[in-house]
Enzyme design. Structure first.
Site, PDB file in Angstrom:
ATOM      1  N   HIS A 141      -7.630  -4.748  -2.633  1.00 21.35           N
ATOM      2  CA  HIS A 141      -6.497  -4.075  -2.006  1.00 21.35           C
ATOM      3  C   HIS A 141      -6.201  -4.712  -0.643  1.00 21.35           C
ATOM      4  O   HIS A 141      -7.098  -4.915   0.160  1.00 21.35           O
ATOM      5  CB  HIS A 141      -6.831  -2.590  -1.822  1.00 21.35           C
ATOM      6  CG  HIS A 141      -5.658  -1.728  -1.517  1.00 21.35           C
ATOM      7  ND1 HIS A 141      -4.784  -1.291  -2.485  1.00 21.35           N
ATOM      8  CD2 HIS A 141      -5.210  -1.205  -0.351  1.00 21.35           C
ATOM      9  CE1 HIS A 141      -3.855  -0.538  -1.931  1.00 21.35           C
ATOM     10  NE2 HIS A 141      -4.083  -0.479  -0.637  1.00 21.35           N
ATOM     11  N   ASP A 182      -9.172  -4.119  -6.953  1.00 23.19           N
ATOM     12  CA  ASP A 182      -8.661  -3.052  -6.087  1.00 23.19           C
ATOM     13  C   ASP A 182      -9.354  -1.735  -6.430  1.00 23.19           C
ATOM     14  O   ASP A 182      -9.193  -1.212  -7.535  1.00 23.19           O
ATOM     15  CB  ASP A 182      -7.149  -2.934  -6.282  1.00 23.19           C
ATOM     16  CG  ASP A 182      -6.473  -2.056  -5.245  1.00 23.19           C
ATOM     17  OD1 ASP A 182      -7.143  -1.163  -4.684  1.00 23.19           O
ATOM     18  OD2 ASP A 182      -5.278  -2.259  -4.997  1.00 23.19           O
ATOM     19  N   CYS A 228       0.858  -1.190   0.000  1.00 17.08           N
ATOM     20  CA  CYS A 228       0.000   0.000   0.000  1.00 17.08           C
ATOM     21  C   CYS A 228       0.900   1.249   0.000  1.00 17.08           C
ATOM     22  O   CYS A 228       1.628   1.487  -0.954  1.00 17.08           O
ATOM     23  CB  CYS A 228      -0.961  -0.071   1.185  1.00 17.08           C
ATOM     24  SG  CYS A 228      -2.090   1.318   1.404  1.00 17.08           S
TER      25      CYS A 228
END
Length: 245
Positions: free
Chosen positions: A212, A179, A132
């Site tokens: 994600h 995502d 991330c």
């Protein structure tokens, strides 16, 4: 990381009740979690946190996994004592929070960690893995630090730099098809531009159906439908590091 249209809706996922096998140390002006393999190694990985900070147990689990595979792993506090993001925070304030924690403003911390790894740990081969926020930081290291010999950027892209496709070290980019933070059109642009401009090895891999955070924030033991993707991505990470380090 967040795109402009939608502030980062990062779900903290399956937060592990996990203490970690390493220890917290002071590296110059920053704290860090350090874990070493059972036998001596001159290979080290900088493990770069997501928005939930260096103490997130899931990230320490990943560091311990790297140590179990023969790497010294160090997870520094790249926020330098500033508060990490929390699921209870107001997402409308995310960009304001991020301004003081830019993943492309970490040179002082990276330099300190590199000195520590070389001088205190005897590391001769150094790589980076980030998730991330840390995926963006890993992309940044691949542009700025040729001495970092390999990188694995897990759901992270630099968007604002002109030189963002001119990687200096081999980098694997891992993404989830579903995502919401990094849409597939951005991944497609990344892949096309790397093909055009990048002179070192790279790979862009998209995992079907994944969201994600799936590589480190999902537990494979309680997500049977995701287990194969989680394990494959982690194996890809290790294989990439082993190949280039």
């Amino acid at each position: 990381m967040a795109n402009e249209a939608k502030p980062c809706p990062c779900d903290i996922g399956d937060r592990m009740e996990y203490g970690g096998l390493g220890q917290e140390v002071q590296i110059e002006h920053i704290k860090a979690y350090v874990v070493k393999p059972s036998s001596a190694s001159d290979k080290a990985i900088i493990v770069i946190q997501d928005i939930y900070g260096w103490q997130l147990s899931n990230t320490r689990y990943m560091a311990d996994m790297l140590a179990a595979n023969g790497y010294i792993a160090v997870c520094p506090d790249f926020y330098i004592g500033k508060e990490p993001w929390s699921p209870s925070h107001d997402w409308s304030k995310f960009q304001e929070w991020l301004e003081e924690r830019k993943p492309t403003n970490i040179n002082k911390e990276v330099d300190a960690v590199l000195r520590f790894l070389k001088e205190m740990c005897g590391a001769k081969h150094i790589g980076a893995v980030g998730f991330c926020w840390g995926g963006v930081a890993t992309h940044y290291l691949a542009l700025q630090y040729p001495e970092v010999k390999a990188g694995v950027s897990v759901y992270g892209i630099i968007r604002e730099r002109e030189d963002r496709y001119e990687l200096k070290s081999p980098t694997l980019f891992i993404f989830g098809e579903k995502d919401e933070v990094i849409p597939l059109d951005q991944v497609s642009v990344l892949e096309a531009k790397l093909k055009e401009k990048c002179t070192v090895d790279y790979q862009v891999k998209i995992f079907p159906g994944q969201t994600h955070g799936f590589v480190h924030r999902k537990r494979d033991d309680i997500n049977p439908t995701d287990s194969s993707s989680i394990q494959e991505a982690r194996t890809d990470m290790l294989n990439w590091l082993n190949k280039y380090m």
